[in-house]
Design a protein around this motif. Structure first.
Motif, PDB file in Angstrom:
ATOM      1  N   LYS A 144       0.838  -1.193   0.000  1.00 32.68           N
ATOM      2  CA  LYS A 144       0.000   0.000   0.000  1.00 32.68           C
ATOM      3  C   LYS A 144       0.877   1.249   0.000  1.00 32.68           C
ATOM      4  O   LYS A 144       1.605   1.496   0.961  1.00 32.68           O
ATOM      5  N   PRO A 145       0.822   2.064  -1.054  1.00 37.22           N
ATOM      6  CA  PRO A 145       1.703   3.251  -1.164  1.00 37.22           C
ATOM      7  C   PRO A 145       1.534   4.238  -0.016  1.00 37.22           C
ATOM      8  O   PRO A 145       2.506   4.863   0.412  1.00 37.22           O
ATOM      9  N   GLU A 146       0.316   4.376   0.492  1.00 35.38           N
ATOM     10  CA  GLU A 146       0.082   5.375   1.534  1.00 35.38           C
ATOM     11  C   GLU A 146       0.746   5.005   2.855  1.00 35.38           C
ATOM     12  O   GLU A 146       0.901   5.860   3.736  1.00 35.38           O
ATOM     13  N   LEU A 164       5.652   5.782   3.513  1.00 39.92           N
ATOM     14  CA  LEU A 164       6.353   6.860   4.229  1.00 39.92           C
ATOM     15  C   LEU A 164       6.198   6.742   5.745  1.00 39.92           C
ATOM     16  O   LEU A 164       7.193   6.848   6.478  1.00 39.92           O
ATOM     17  N   PRO A 165       4.978   6.528   6.284  1.00 39.61           N
ATOM     18  CA  PRO A 165       4.868   6.343   7.743  1.00 39.61           C
ATOM     19  C   PRO A 165       5.704   5.184   8.251  1.00 39.61           C
ATOM     20  O   PRO A 165       6.338   5.299   9.309  1.00 39.61           O
ATOM     21  N   LEU A 203      12.823   3.937  10.745  1.00 38.77           N
ATOM     22  CA  LEU A 203      14.030   4.751  10.847  1.00 38.77           C
ATOM     23  C   LEU A 203      14.259   5.144  12.303  1.00 38.77           C
ATOM     24  O   LEU A 203      15.391   5.070  12.805  1.00 38.77           O
ATOM     25  N   GLY A 204      13.190   5.536  12.993  1.00 42.25           N
ATOM     26  CA  GLY A 204      13.310   5.865  14.413  1.00 42.25           C
ATOM     27  C   GLY A 204      13.752   4.671  15.237  1.00 42.25           C
ATOM     28  O   GLY A 204      14.609   4.790  16.119  1.00 42.25           O
ATOM     29  N   PHE A 219      11.397   1.027   1.296  1.00 43.84           N
ATOM     30  CA  PHE A 219      10.201   1.823   1.552  1.00 43.84           C
ATOM     31  C   PHE A 219      10.122   3.049   0.627  1.00 43.84           C
ATOM     32  O   PHE A 219       9.026   3.539   0.358  1.00 43.84           O
ATOM     33  N   VAL A 220      11.270   3.545   0.189  1.00 45.80           N
ATOM     34  CA  VAL A 220      11.281   4.799  -0.580  1.00 45.80           C
ATOM     35  C   VAL A 220      11.697   4.591  -2.036  1.00 45.80           C
ATOM     36  O   VAL A 220      11.914   5.557  -2.760  1.00 45.80           O
ATOM     37  N   THR A 221      11.823   3.342  -2.467  1.00 46.18           N
ATOM     38  CA  THR A 221      12.134   3.064  -3.874  1.00 46.18           C
ATOM     39  C   THR A 221      10.930   2.400  -4.530  1.00 46.18           C
ATOM     40  O   THR A 221      10.119   1.749  -3.868  1.00 46.18           O
TER      41      THR A 221
END
Length: 311
Positions: free
Chosen positions: A20-22, A25-26, A32-33, A85-87
């Motif tokens: 799911k693209p949405e 980012l979350p 990352l945290g 996640f970002v590619t």
């Protein structure tokens, strides 16, 4: 084209946690945290033990080794997951996949045996305190840590050696967020019987041996604690073990939940979610457990902070 001598696949596609693209980012920001906390926590624990002279004991020597292992096996998995996640296309080359597979097994097996060694250290400290400095000498501690890494090296080498012999010619999509053994074997179009036998044998040994060490050590520890007459003495003895007991419970509990579910109950999505705790969260939790529940670590941290502020 071939990747190596045995595979017709040059790269794989990691299915990741979600399509799911949405959510990309979350999830990227969240993990990352988690990774930043993992790196800071484990590096901080190693640095604190190195800088604090009163922490130069076998217990904290093993703890620094555990922090190093946690840091490494988290780094083997998490950065690649964050990139995915970002590619747009979550690809991993065949050599990268085998390298990730090798180091993941190396560090995860090392952690299994390191927790067993730490249990043995607590057993000697509580059950044979007068002989502790002799039994857990610097030479013995170094040998134990060396044996831990040797177990990881042997397991990783044998399992990876068997994996590179597998012919991958089916769909290239790995239904996971990293190169794990069973998602990889699902893509095989050659016999994977030897791989499954090897995985079973090594998993049994690397699980049973440390578990028996932990159970045997704590059975003796509990018996010794019950023989202590004073309540204060019992509390002190228990406090020296409580952090390790919690770490062992979280690690082996999450591993068992991931790999010992009945095949007709567990789905691949469930496996991925449960693997997150095992591979991502445990390395973050261990330094928090040992810092928040350990008086010596708190004292050492306060001394260093006061020293820096005074300077």
């Amino acid at each position: 084209m071939t990747a190596g001598n045995h595979s017709t696949v040059t790269e794989f596609i990691l299915a990741g946690l979600t399509d799911k693209p949405e959510l990309q980012l979350p999830l990227f920001l969240f993990f990352l945290g988690v990774y930043v906390i993992t790196v800071v926590g484990n590096l901080g624990m190693i640095t604190l033990i190195v800088l604090s002279a009163h922490l130069h004991t076998p217990m904290y020597y093993f703890l620094s080794s555990l922090s190093f292992i946690d840091l490494c096996y988290s780094t083997v998995i998490t950065p690649k997951m964050l990139v995915n996640f970002v590619t747009e296309k979550n690809t991993i080359s065949y050599p990268e996949c085998m390298t990730q597979f090798y180091f993941f097994i190396f560090f995860i097996v090392s952690e299994c045996h390191m927790l067993g060694v730490m249990a043995y250290d607590r057993y000697v400290a509580i059950c044979n305190p007068l002989l502790y400095n002799v039994t857990m000498s610097c030479q013995v501690c170094s040998q134990l840590v060396g044996e831990v890494y040797m177990m990881g090296l042997i397991s990783a080498t044998v399992n990876t050696g068997c994996m590179v012999r597998v012919v991958f010619c089916k769909a290239k999509i790995i239904s996971h967020y990293f190169c794990d053994v069973f998602p990889l074997l699902e893509l095989s179009c050659s016999s994977s019987y030897i791989n499954i036998v090897v995985v079973f044998c090594f998993s049994a040994f690397n699980t049973v041996a440390p578990t028996l060490t932990v159970l045997g050590s704590y059975a003796s520890i509990i018996a010794s604690i019950l023989r202590i007459s004073s309540t204060e003495g019992r509390s002190k003895a228990f406090r020296t073990c409580s952090s390790h007991i919690l770490a062992v419970t979280i690690f082996y509990g999450s591993a068992a939940f991931t790999y010992l579910q009945p095949s007709n109950v567990s789905s691949m999505d469930q496996s991925k979610v449960s693997s997150l705790f095992y591979t991502i969260f445990v390395p973050m939790l261990n330094p928090l457990i040992y810092s928040l529940r350990n008086k010596d670590v708190k004292v050492a941290l306060n001394k260093i902070i006061e020293k820096r502020l005074f300077c």
